[in-house]
Design an enzyme around this catalytic site. Structure first.
Site, short mmCIF file in Angstrom:
data_model
loop_
_atom_site.label_atom_id
_atom_site.label_comp_id
_atom_site.label_asym_id
_atom_site.label_seq_id
_atom_site.Cartn_x
_atom_site.Cartn_y
_atom_site.Cartn_z
N ARG A 15 0.84 -1.20 0.00
CA ARG A 15 0.00 0.00 0.00
C ARG A 15 0.88 1.26 0.00
O ARG A 15 2.08 1.20 0.26
CB ARG A 15 -0.92 0.02 1.23
CG ARG A 15 -2.03 -1.01 1.19
CD ARG A 15 -2.80 -1.08 2.51
NE ARG A 15 -2.01 -1.69 3.57
CZ ARG A 15 -2.45 -1.88 4.81
NH1 ARG A 15 -3.66 -1.46 5.15
NH2 ARG A 15 -1.68 -2.45 5.72
N LYS A 75 1.88 1.90 7.40
CA LYS A 75 2.21 1.11 8.58
C LYS A 75 3.23 1.82 9.45
O LYS A 75 3.89 2.77 9.04
CB LYS A 75 2.76 -0.26 8.16
CG LYS A 75 1.73 -1.14 7.48
CD LYS A 75 0.51 -1.41 8.36
CE LYS A 75 0.83 -2.28 9.54
NZ LYS A 75 -0.37 -2.53 10.40
N TYR A 94 -0.85 4.23 10.73
CA TYR A 94 -1.24 3.24 11.73
C TYR A 94 -0.04 3.00 12.63
O TYR A 94 1.05 2.66 12.16
CB TYR A 94 -1.64 1.91 11.06
CG TYR A 94 -2.96 1.96 10.34
CD1 TYR A 94 -4.15 2.18 11.02
CD2 TYR A 94 -3.03 1.76 8.97
CE1 TYR A 94 -5.37 2.22 10.37
CE2 TYR A 94 -4.25 1.79 8.29
CZ TYR A 94 -5.42 2.02 9.00
OH TYR A 94 -6.62 2.05 8.34
N HIS A 96 -0.41 1.42 16.22
CA HIS A 96 -0.61 0.20 17.04
C HIS A 96 0.45 0.11 18.13
O HIS A 96 1.21 -0.87 18.21
CB HIS A 96 -0.59 -1.04 16.15
CG HIS A 96 -1.68 -1.08 15.12
ND1 HIS A 96 -3.02 -1.15 15.46
CD2 HIS A 96 -1.63 -1.02 13.77
CE1 HIS A 96 -3.75 -1.17 14.35
NE2 HIS A 96 -2.93 -1.07 13.33
N GLU A 118 -5.63 4.53 13.74
CA GLU A 118 -6.58 3.62 14.40
C GLU A 118 -7.24 4.19 15.64
O GLU A 118 -8.22 3.61 16.14
CB GLU A 118 -5.89 2.29 14.74
CG GLU A 118 -4.92 2.33 15.91
CD GLU A 118 -3.50 2.75 15.51
OE1 GLU A 118 -2.61 2.67 16.37
OE2 GLU A 118 -3.30 3.17 14.35
N ASP A 270 -2.45 -7.16 15.23
CA ASP A 270 -1.71 -5.90 15.27
C ASP A 270 -1.93 -5.13 16.56
O ASP A 270 -1.22 -4.16 16.83
CB ASP A 270 -2.02 -5.02 14.05
CG ASP A 270 -3.50 -4.80 13.82
OD1 ASP A 270 -4.30 -5.11 14.73
OD2 ASP A 270 -3.87 -4.33 12.72
#
Length: 371
Positions: A15, A75, A94, A96, A118, A270
């Site tokens: 991505r 990510k 993101y 996490h 997120e 994740d």
């Protein structure tokens, strides 16, 4: 503002954080967008398309991280990217952080402003930047689960929907949120028997109202989870507490009770995973391992397998927030947008998200004190 879009380096991640349409909008508003050469290739976007939209191509990540005020990623940054981050730089991706102490400490040490897709949350509780990827992950969880149930992949040799005279597979889904709903929708569409568990009875009632087929809704507690896990052919972990580590709902003992060749797909990996035997994340290159005779699929970036769909679905939702950050600066943007403010996890060496701080036993500083 100078905005940087580096190429993702997480294994199997194709991505990209910005599409040409977003670049064009940012450039039209007077911003400078740096895109690493080849960043969009995995999603079927050429360098030429970025140039036509007004982006400046960069050969490598050093130039992007070195110049950009705002870094856009998909990510979380990997260890080799941490030294490139600098104090005051805004990282929008993101993150996490709850299950990742090392990354949390690295971001604190680098003094960045870390805004996590997120944990951006609107007043009604929805998660607008997590939702599109949860939709993809939920649908793909059934797709990959069905594949690994095939005998050639080590599974029980079961067709998810069965055939006349032969029962369909039993699909058990833990969590009735966006991932759970989308997984149930696909599994039911393929003819499987589906059991979905959640602690929210109103959400279960909603599932029964909108889904049709062989659906059973069950209140989630240890007793009911233990029973459902035992008869599952495909178990999907779809539990989410925004920003926090996922609770371990399925114990190792429960996994031992599962059928030989059953499949687990833990979408919650994740955030640490909701199944005790999911003790590590896997990659698209090496997606599964077997424990107690059960196939475990624990890829932490499931949507990365369908990058064209995922990239466009994600950037449709991130662009309005990117524009706010670019136009107003991050401080004014989070002051004026409570949903965006909830996305701020770390600022200048302080943890500003309560769930992240609690996960690591770190001090929590309210955002209004850090801004």
């Amino acid at each position: 503002m100078v905005i940087g879009v580096p190429k993702e380096i997480k294994p199997g991640e194709n991505r990209v954080a910005m599409v040409p349409a977003g670049v064009e909008e940012l450039v039209r508003r007077g911003h400078r967008v740096l895109v690493q050469r080849g960043a969009g290739r995995g999603s079927g976007i050429t360098d030429e398309e970025y140039v036509e939209a007004g982006a400046v191509l960069c050969e490598g990540p050093d130039e992007i991280f070195g110049q950009a005020d705002l870094i856009l990623k998909v990510k979380e940054p990997l260890a080799q990217e941490w030294p490139r981050l600098r104090p005051g730089q805004v990282l929008f991706t993101y993150l996490h952080l709850a299950p990742d102490r090392a990354l949390t400490e690295a971001l604190l040490e680098r003094g960045v402003v870390g805004i996590a897709y997120e944990t951006i949350q609107t007043d009604d509780g929805s998660l607008p930047l997590l939702t599109p990827m949860s939709e993809v992950a939920g649908r793909m969880a059934v797709q990959v689960g069905a594949q690994y149930l095939e005998k050639v992949h080590g599974g029980r040799g079961i067709l998810l929907g069965g055939v006349p005279g032969v029962p369909a597979a039993e699909v058990v889904i833990l969590g009735a949120g966006t991932v759970g709903y989308n997984a149930a929708r696909i599994a039911l569409g393929l003819g499987a028997h589906v059991t979905i568990l959640d602690i929210n009875v109103a959400r279960l009632r909603y599932m029964e109202d909108i889904l049709r087929g062989n659906l059973i809704t069950v209140v989630s507690n240890r007793y009911n989870v233990e029973r459902a896990v035992r008869y599952a052919d495909l178990l999907i972990g779809a539990v989410l507490i925004p920003g926090a580590r996922a609770p371990k709902l399925v114990t190792e003992g429960m996994v031992r009770s599962m059928k030989e060749g059953a499949v687990i797909v833990d979408v919650a990996v994740d955030q640490g995973g909701c199944i005790e035997t999911v003790d590590r994340a896997t990659t698209h290159d090496d997606p599964v391992y077997v424990k107690h005779g059960v196939i475990h699929y624990a890829v932490a970036n499931i949507p990365g397998a369908v990058p064209r769909t995922s990239t466009y679905a994600l950037t449709n939702c991130t662009l309005p927030y990117v524009l706010e950050l670019a136009e107003r600066g991050w401080k004014e943007a989070v002051r004026s947008n409570p949903a965006l403010a909830r996305g701020v996890n770390v600022v200048a060496g302080e943890v500003t998200h309560r769930a992240v701080a609690q996960s690591h036993g770190l001090s929590y500083v309210p955002l209004e004190r850090a801004v």
